[in-house]
Design a protein around this motif. Structure first.
Motif, PDB file in Angstrom:
ATOM      1  N   VAL A   1      83.530  42.144  21.362  1.00 11.21           N
ATOM      2  CA  VAL A   1      84.399  41.700  20.278  1.00 11.21           C
ATOM      3  C   VAL A   1      83.907  40.323  19.834  1.00 11.21           C
ATOM      4  O   VAL A   1      83.595  39.471  20.668  1.00 11.21           O
ATOM      5  CB  VAL A   1      85.886  41.646  20.705  1.00 11.21           C
ATOM      6  CG1 VAL A   1      86.093  40.744  21.906  1.00 11.21           C
ATOM      7  CG2 VAL A   1      86.756  41.162  19.542  1.00 11.21           C
ATOM      8  N   VAL A   2      83.814  40.125  18.536  1.00  9.86           N
ATOM      9  CA  VAL A   2      83.330  38.861  17.971  1.00  9.86           C
ATOM     10  C   VAL A   2      84.527  38.027  17.535  1.00  9.86           C
ATOM     11  O   VAL A   2      85.337  38.465  16.712  1.00  9.86           O
ATOM     12  CB  VAL A   2      82.400  39.125  16.771  1.00  9.86           C
ATOM     13  CG1 VAL A   2      81.962  37.804  16.139  1.00  9.86           C
ATOM     14  CG2 VAL A   2      81.190  39.935  17.208  1.00  9.86           C
ATOM     15  N   ALA A   3      84.640  36.828  18.098  1.00 11.86           N
ATOM     16  CA  ALA A   3      85.746  35.929  17.783  1.00 11.86           C
ATOM     17  C   ALA A   3      85.198  34.662  17.131  1.00 11.86           C
ATOM     18  O   ALA A   3      84.590  33.816  17.798  1.00 11.86           O
ATOM     19  CB  ALA A   3      86.532  35.580  19.045  1.00 11.86           C
ATOM     20  N   ASP A   4      85.388  34.541  15.829  1.00 11.71           N
ATOM     21  CA  ASP A   4      84.912  33.376  15.075  1.00 11.71           C
ATOM     22  C   ASP A   4      85.758  33.263  13.816  1.00 11.71           C
ATOM     23  O   ASP A   4      86.073  34.273  13.186  1.00 11.71           O
ATOM     24  CB  ASP A   4      83.432  33.523  14.717  1.00 11.71           C
ATOM     25  CG  ASP A   4      82.799  32.205  14.297  1.00 11.71           C
ATOM     26  OD1 ASP A   4      83.205  31.656  13.237  1.00 11.71           O
ATOM     27  OD2 ASP A   4      81.913  31.712  15.005  1.00 11.71           O
ATOM     28  N   ASP A   5      86.120  32.040  13.439  1.00 10.69           N
ATOM     29  CA  ASP A   5      87.011  31.873  12.292  1.00 10.69           C
ATOM     30  C   ASP A   5      86.278  31.865  10.959  1.00 10.69           C
ATOM     31  O   ASP A   5      86.910  31.849   9.904  1.00 10.69           O
ATOM     32  CB  ASP A   5      87.833  30.583  12.442  1.00 10.69           C
ATOM     33  CG  ASP A   5      86.975  29.330  12.387  1.00 10.69           C
ATOM     34  OD1 ASP A   5      85.804  29.400  12.827  1.00 10.69           O
ATOM     35  OD2 ASP A   5      87.464  28.284  11.932  1.00 10.69           O
ATOM     36  N   GLN A   6      84.946  31.912  10.960  1.00 10.58           N
ATOM     37  CA  GLN A   6      84.184  31.897   9.712  1.00 10.58           C
ATOM     38  C   GLN A   6      83.707  33.314   9.375  1.00 10.58           C
ATOM     39  O   GLN A   6      82.968  33.933  10.144  1.00 10.58           O
ATOM     40  CB  GLN A   6      82.985  30.958   9.838  1.00 10.58           C
ATOM     41  CG  GLN A   6      83.384  29.502  10.074  1.00 10.58           C
ATOM     42  CD  GLN A   6      82.185  28.575  10.103  1.00 10.58           C
ATOM     43  OE1 GLN A   6      81.151  28.866   9.515  1.00 10.58           O
ATOM     44  NE2 GLN A   6      82.317  27.457  10.791  1.00 10.58           N
TER      45      GLN A   6
END
Length: 222
Positions: A6-11
């Motif tokens: 799972v990829v967690a990044d705000d951008q």
């Protein structure tokens, strides 16, 4: 089976780039993407992916706080642990060490070579640790300056069998379980058992902590 990530990044653009890079890997499957810390924790605890690719600066909950919650929750149940790989632009100690203390299994800088990301994910998913070379040197220097550990080389020799000491020394060289198995002419399953016993007997949190102990105690040297 493919490694679930799972990829967690705000951008949005960063997430899109990561997805494109990872989709080209046949052994890695992105099973979700989130844009904030609480979402990362919720997804990890609900879906139990193999690896969470975690940014540090995110709304709602920092990546470090989210990592700590994910790792702590994983230690409270009997499911396979969800491992966290920090992916960040920050190379300073003020971010690195809190991330490692929170339980992150790996730390990779965003400007690393593209091929480093899949390699780091594979290593972390296999229960190994990964440190970006640009921060690894500082970790070793800091470890060398720490006080003597409560378990010295002699004590390690009492705790571990000769074979386990041999496995620990090879772990400290950065070898994977498969490489250790090939070097010692053992099955990979046997090596995994030795590694687990080393971690348990030394009361280490994970493989990385056992390796640090090997260096601090003098069993392994850079």
């Amino acid at each position: 089976m493919a490694i679930s990530v799972v990829v967690a990044d705000d951008q949005d653009l960063v997430r899109a780039g990561l997805l494109m890079l990872l989709e080209a890997q046949t052994d890695i499957a992105v099973v979700g993407e989130v844009s904030d810390g609480p979402g990362a924790v919720e997804f990890a605890l609900r879906e139990h992916p193999d690896v969470v690719l975690m940014d540090v600066q995110m709304p709602g909950l920092s990546g470090i706080e989210a990592t700590e919650r994910i790792v702590r929750a994983g230690g409270e149940d009997h499911a396979a642990p969800v491992r966290v790989l920090i992916l960040t632009t920050f190379a300073d100690d003020e971010v690195l060490y809190p991330a490692l203390r929170a339980g992150a299994s790996g730390y990779l800088l965003k400007h690393a070579a593209p091929q480093d990301l899949p390699s780091a994910i594979r290593a972390v998913a296999a229960g190994q640790s990964w440190l970006d070379p640009r921060v690894a040197g500082g970790v070793m220097e800091r470890a060398a300056g720490q006080p003597r550990p409560r378990i010295d080389g002699g004590r390690l020799a009492e705790l571990l069998t000769p074979r386990e000491l041999e496995v620990l020394a090879l772990m400290a060289q950065g070898r994977t379980n498969r490489q250790i198995a090939e070097h010692l002419v053992l099955s990979e399953a046997t090596v995994k058992t030795h590694v687990a016993r080393v971690i348990a007997k030394t009361d280490s949190h994970d493989r990385a902590q056992a390796v640090a102990l090997a260096y601090q105690s003098g069993v392994a040297r850079p």
